[in-house]
Every structure is written in structure tokens, then in C-alpha cells.
Write a protein that holds these residues in place. Sequence first.
Motif, PDB file in Angstrom:
ATOM      1  N   TRP A  92     -15.506 -51.329   4.605  1.00  0.00           N
ATOM      2  CA  TRP A  92     -16.288 -52.377   5.255  1.00  0.00           C
ATOM      3  C   TRP A  92     -16.439 -53.580   4.334  1.00  0.00           C
ATOM      4  N   ALA A  93     -16.769 -54.711   4.917  1.00  0.00           N
ATOM      5  CA  ALA A  93     -17.004 -55.928   4.133  1.00  0.00           C
ATOM      6  C   ALA A  93     -18.172 -56.699   4.726  1.00  0.00           C
ATOM      7  N   LEU A  94     -19.036 -57.176   3.841  1.00  0.00           N
ATOM      8  CA  LEU A  94     -20.103 -58.112   4.214  1.00  0.00           C
ATOM      9  C   LEU A  94     -19.644 -59.500   3.809  1.00  0.00           C
ATOM     10  N   VAL A  95     -19.686 -60.431   4.750  1.00  0.00           N
ATOM     11  CA  VAL A  95     -19.222 -61.791   4.490  1.00  0.00           C
ATOM     12  C   VAL A  95     -20.333 -62.777   4.820  1.00  0.00           C
ATOM     13  N   ASP A  96     -20.607 -63.652   3.879  1.00  0.00           N
ATOM     14  CA  ASP A  96     -21.582 -64.722   4.074  1.00  0.00           C
ATOM     15  C   ASP A  96     -20.818 -66.034   4.209  1.00  0.00           C
ATOM     16  N   SER A  97     -20.938 -66.694   5.353  1.00  0.00           N
ATOM     17  CA  SER A  97     -20.220 -67.945   5.590  1.00  0.00           C
ATOM     18  C   SER A  97     -21.143 -69.159   5.566  1.00  0.00           C
ATOM     19  N   ARG A  98     -22.377 -68.988   5.156  1.00  0.00           N
ATOM     20  CA  ARG A  98     -23.303 -70.119   5.118  1.00  0.00           C
ATOM     21  C   ARG A  98     -22.910 -71.066   3.987  1.00  0.00           C
ATOM     22  N   PRO A  99     -22.850 -72.369   4.287  1.00  0.00           N
ATOM     23  CA  PRO A  99     -22.453 -73.345   3.252  1.00  0.00           C
ATOM     24  C   PRO A  99     -23.301 -73.218   1.996  1.00  0.00           C
ATOM     25  N   GLY A 100     -22.611 -73.088   0.872  1.00  0.00           N
ATOM     26  CA  GLY A 100     -23.291 -72.929  -0.407  1.00  0.00           C
ATOM     27  C   GLY A 100     -23.569 -71.494  -0.782  1.00  0.00           C
ATOM     28  N   SER A 101     -23.421 -70.567   0.165  1.00  0.00           N
ATOM     29  CA  SER A 101     -23.691 -69.151  -0.098  1.00  0.00           C
ATOM     30  C   SER A 101     -22.481 -68.276   0.176  1.00  0.00           C
ATOM     31  N   GLU A 102     -21.305 -68.873   0.321  1.00  0.00           N
ATOM     32  CA  GLU A 102     -20.115 -68.126   0.729  1.00  0.00           C
ATOM     33  C   GLU A 102     -19.816 -66.975  -0.235  1.00  0.00           C
ATOM     34  N   GLY A 103     -19.495 -65.828   0.335  1.00  0.00           N
ATOM     35  CA  GLY A 103     -19.158 -64.692  -0.514  1.00  0.00           C
ATOM     36  C   GLY A 103     -18.682 -63.503   0.290  1.00  0.00           C
ATOM     37  N   VAL A 104     -18.013 -62.580  -0.407  1.00  0.00           N
ATOM     38  CA  VAL A 104     -17.485 -61.352   0.201  1.00  0.00           C
ATOM     39  C   VAL A 104     -17.867 -60.169  -0.673  1.00  0.00           C
ATOM     40  N   LYS A 105     -18.350 -59.106  -0.039  1.00  0.00           N
ATOM     41  CA  LYS A 105     -18.606 -57.839  -0.726  1.00  0.00           C
ATOM     42  C   LYS A 105     -17.955 -56.717   0.060  1.00  0.00           C
ATOM     43  N   TRP A 106     -17.234 -55.851  -0.639  1.00  0.00           N
ATOM     44  CA  TRP A 106     -16.547 -54.725  -0.017  1.00  0.00           C
ATOM     45  C   TRP A 106     -17.228 -53.409  -0.360  1.00  0.00           C
ATOM     46  N   GLY A 107     -17.143 -52.462   0.574  1.00  0.00           N
ATOM     47  CA  GLY A 107     -17.651 -51.123   0.328  1.00  0.00           C
ATOM     48  C   GLY A 107     -16.870 -50.097   1.137  1.00  0.00           C
ATOM     49  N   TRP A 108     -17.224 -48.819   0.976  1.00  0.00           N
ATOM     50  CA  TRP A 108     -16.505 -47.735   1.654  1.00  0.00           C
ATOM     51  C   TRP A 108     -17.468 -46.589   1.909  1.00  0.00           C
ATOM     52  N   VAL A 109     -17.329 -45.969   3.078  1.00  0.00           N
ATOM     53  CA  VAL A 109     -18.096 -44.767   3.398  1.00  0.00           C
ATOM     54  C   VAL A 109     -17.138 -43.704   3.909  1.00  0.00           C
ATOM     55  N   GLU A 110     -17.549 -42.440   3.781  1.00  0.00           N
ATOM     56  CA  GLU A 110     -16.686 -41.339   4.177  1.00  0.00           C
ATOM     57  C   GLU A 110     -16.671 -41.124   5.687  1.00  0.00           C
ATOM     58  N   THR A 111     -17.814 -41.296   6.328  1.00  0.00           N
ATOM     59  CA  THR A 111     -17.905 -40.995   7.753  1.00  0.00           C
ATOM     60  C   THR A 111     -18.360 -42.222   8.546  1.00  0.00           C
ATOM     61  N   ALA A 112     -18.041 -42.215   9.834  1.00  0.00           N
ATOM     62  CA  ALA A 112     -18.449 -43.316  10.703  1.00  0.00           C
ATOM     63  C   ALA A 112     -19.963 -43.437  10.753  1.00  0.00           C
ATOM     64  N   GLU A 114     -22.104 -42.991   8.511  1.00  0.00           N
ATOM     65  CA  GLU A 114     -22.654 -43.654   7.325  1.00  0.00           C
ATOM     66  C   GLU A 114     -22.618 -45.177   7.436  1.00  0.00           C
ATOM     67  N   LEU A 115     -21.794 -45.699   8.330  1.00  0.00           N
ATOM     68  CA  LEU A 115     -21.772 -47.145   8.531  1.00  0.00           C
ATOM     69  C   LEU A 115     -23.124 -47.652   9.002  1.00  0.00           C
ATOM     70  N   LEU A 116     -23.859 -46.788   9.709  1.00  0.00           N
ATOM     71  CA  LEU A 116     -25.169 -47.181  10.235  1.00  0.00           C
ATOM     72  C   LEU A 116     -26.224 -47.277   9.149  1.00  0.00           C
ATOM     73  N   ASP A 117     -25.904 -46.771   7.965  1.00  0.00           N
ATOM     74  CA  ASP A 117     -26.866 -46.803   6.856  1.00  0.00           C
ATOM     75  C   ASP A 117     -26.522 -47.842   5.791  1.00  0.00           C
ATOM     76  N   VAL A 118     -25.437 -48.561   5.976  1.00  0.00           N
ATOM     77  CA  VAL A 118     -25.062 -49.588   4.991  1.00  0.00           C
ATOM     78  C   VAL A 118     -26.072 -50.736   5.060  1.00  0.00           C
ATOM     79  N   PRO A 119     -26.740 -51.067   3.951  1.00  0.00           N
ATOM     80  CA  PRO A 119     -27.659 -52.211   3.968  1.00  0.00           C
ATOM     81  C   PRO A 119     -26.897 -53.495   4.293  1.00  0.00           C
ATOM     82  N   LEU A 120     -27.442 -54.286   5.181  1.00  0.00           N
ATOM     83  CA  LEU A 120     -26.767 -55.506   5.614  1.00  0.00           C
ATOM     84  C   LEU A 120     -27.380 -56.759   4.993  1.00  0.00           C
ATOM     85  N   ASP A 121     -28.141 -56.559   3.924  1.00  0.00           N
ATOM     86  CA  ASP A 121     -28.800 -57.688   3.263  1.00  0.00           C
ATOM     87  C   ASP A 121     -28.040 -58.186   2.039  1.00  0.00           C
ATOM     88  N   GLY A 122     -26.831 -57.643   1.821  1.00  0.00           N
ATOM     89  CA  GLY A 122     -26.036 -58.070   0.675  1.00  0.00           C
ATOM     90  C   GLY A 122     -26.402 -57.396  -0.628  1.00  0.00           C
TER      91      GLY A 122
END
Length: 305
Positions: A92-112, A114-122
Motif C-alpha cells: 500500500w501507499a499513502l500519498v499526500d498531494s497537497r501543495p507544499g506537503s507532497e509525499g509518498v509512504k509505502w507499506g505492506w501487510v500480510e492479509t487483506a 490488515e489493510l483496515l488497520d493501517v493508520p491513514l494519518d501518515g
Amino acid sequence: MTDLSARQVLPDWRPCSDRSRERGDPLPGTGSRGTEWFLVEISGAWGQHAFLESTLPTEVGRALVKRVESLGMRPLAIRRTGKREPQVGYRWALVDSRPGSEGVKWGWVETAEELLDVPLDGSVGVVSHKPIIAVCAHARHDQCCAVRGRQVVKTLAEAFPDETWECSHLGGDRFAGTLVLLPHGLYYGRADGADAVGLVTRYLEGRVDERFFRGRSSLPNAVQAAQHHARATLDDERIDILGPRTAQFTDGVWRIELDYPAATIKVMLAETLSEPLLSTCSATRPGRSREYRLLSVEIADAPSP
């Protein structure tokens, strides 16, 4: 009752992207909204909705989309092009496209699940300084995205194998092949007729190619169109210029002020509706799309601090 396809209903049916090119539908101001994104690698085939009709369990996909969208974020399915390996875990990847805050963070989980538990706050994920090139190749959503998008993604995957992905629906099927360059959220259309590698090379240099540029995902459509006309006037392709200062809409006219070094660019646009058109290959009833007609561009001295 059996649903009929547009091809069956309309005797003069043609692909929506062919019709769009014939009409000369304008690209500027057509990029859909996306300030923050949650990307999930889902290998294998996708149905019309990639998160609900794929190898991802339907109940997990539905809960994930609801969770992501409730936070004002945009979910996007991605996969590698060509022969795909069986799904083993979920990248999975979290992407911030807000001007001045652009960034990408990657992660991985074993099961589907677990995607529901990934923090979405960066707060989690590994920071990446590489862009993400996401080309719409969502065949079950629109055939133009498959036919034209696959040409683009193949070309880009050869030049940028680590950065290039097929992605689910981006919007603007009639502008296929479409792609978005992340983290800045730069939308391009008709990229199969462009130098796709050149588009990405310009992006890496901090520039856009206005010939195929639809707009920046973090900005309202009218501002996207205003930036296009301002760039054309200034002959300046830099990405991080012309941030919006003000935008006012009165009596069908947008008055938008954009920042520029030592100046303010004032753009006036008339907001209009297109003639009735079929915006997707599956559409059987014509609709109207919002368009922005240039009235004026003025370069004024910037106000004193």
C-alpha cells in the motif's frame, strides 16, 4: 430485463475517446479531486469496481473504501502491467498531494483484513522520494482506458519500471489514455498521442506539458483552467507556481487571482456547459460537461506585504 450495452443501443456507436478527439473537448480544468490518496496493490483481474470485484475480499474492499473516503481521501487500486504474480500480501501507499506537503509512504501487510488497520494519518510507512506513475488501464470500467491506457503503461514501464503502475478509474474516460503523476497529482489526458516518457521526464524536472495537461488534483477545476491560460501567457511550465490567491464566481464568470514572482495574474473565465455528449463508452444518454472559456488574462504588480 437484460442490460444493453451502449454499442447495442446506439447504431452509430464509437469509442468515447474517439468522439472526444473529434469534438476537440478541452483538457484544461478536467482533473478530478484528490488531495490525499490510499493506493493498494491488487493483482489479477478487476471488475467494474476494483475494490469490490477483484482478489480483495468484497467485504474488506467495501469497508476499506468507506473508511478511506470518510476521511476525504481517495482510494486507488494499482497493479504491475504484463504477467502478474499471484497475490502475496498487500502493498500500500499513502500519498499526500497537497501543495507544499507532497509525499509518498509505502507499506505492506500480510492479509487483506490488515489493510483496515493501517493508520491513514501518515504516521507509518517508509518514505519514498520516487514518483508514482499511475496509468488508468481499467478495462471493465471503460474500454478506452484499456485500449489506449495499455499502450501508455507499456511504454512507461519500459522507461520507468519501478515507478509505473496500472491503476483503477481516474475519471475522464473520454480523455484516455489518462494518467496521474504522484505525489503532485498531475493529470494528463490523450497521453497515447503524446511523448509519454517526455511527460514524466518534464515532471522530474519540475515542469508540466500543457498540451496534454488536465490539471492538478488538489485544485478546483476552475483554478486548474486558470493556471493553464496563465502558463500559456507567461510561457512558464514550472509546476510550483501560480498558486491560487482568490477565486470568486459571479453570474457565470470566474475571477481568479494567481500568485507569480513579483506579480499577480488575474484570470477571468466563463463557466459554460458543453453540448450534449456521451462521456463514457457505456453511456447511452448524453450529458453536459462543465467547461471554462477564457475571457482575459492580466498581469498585475503584486501587492506590497
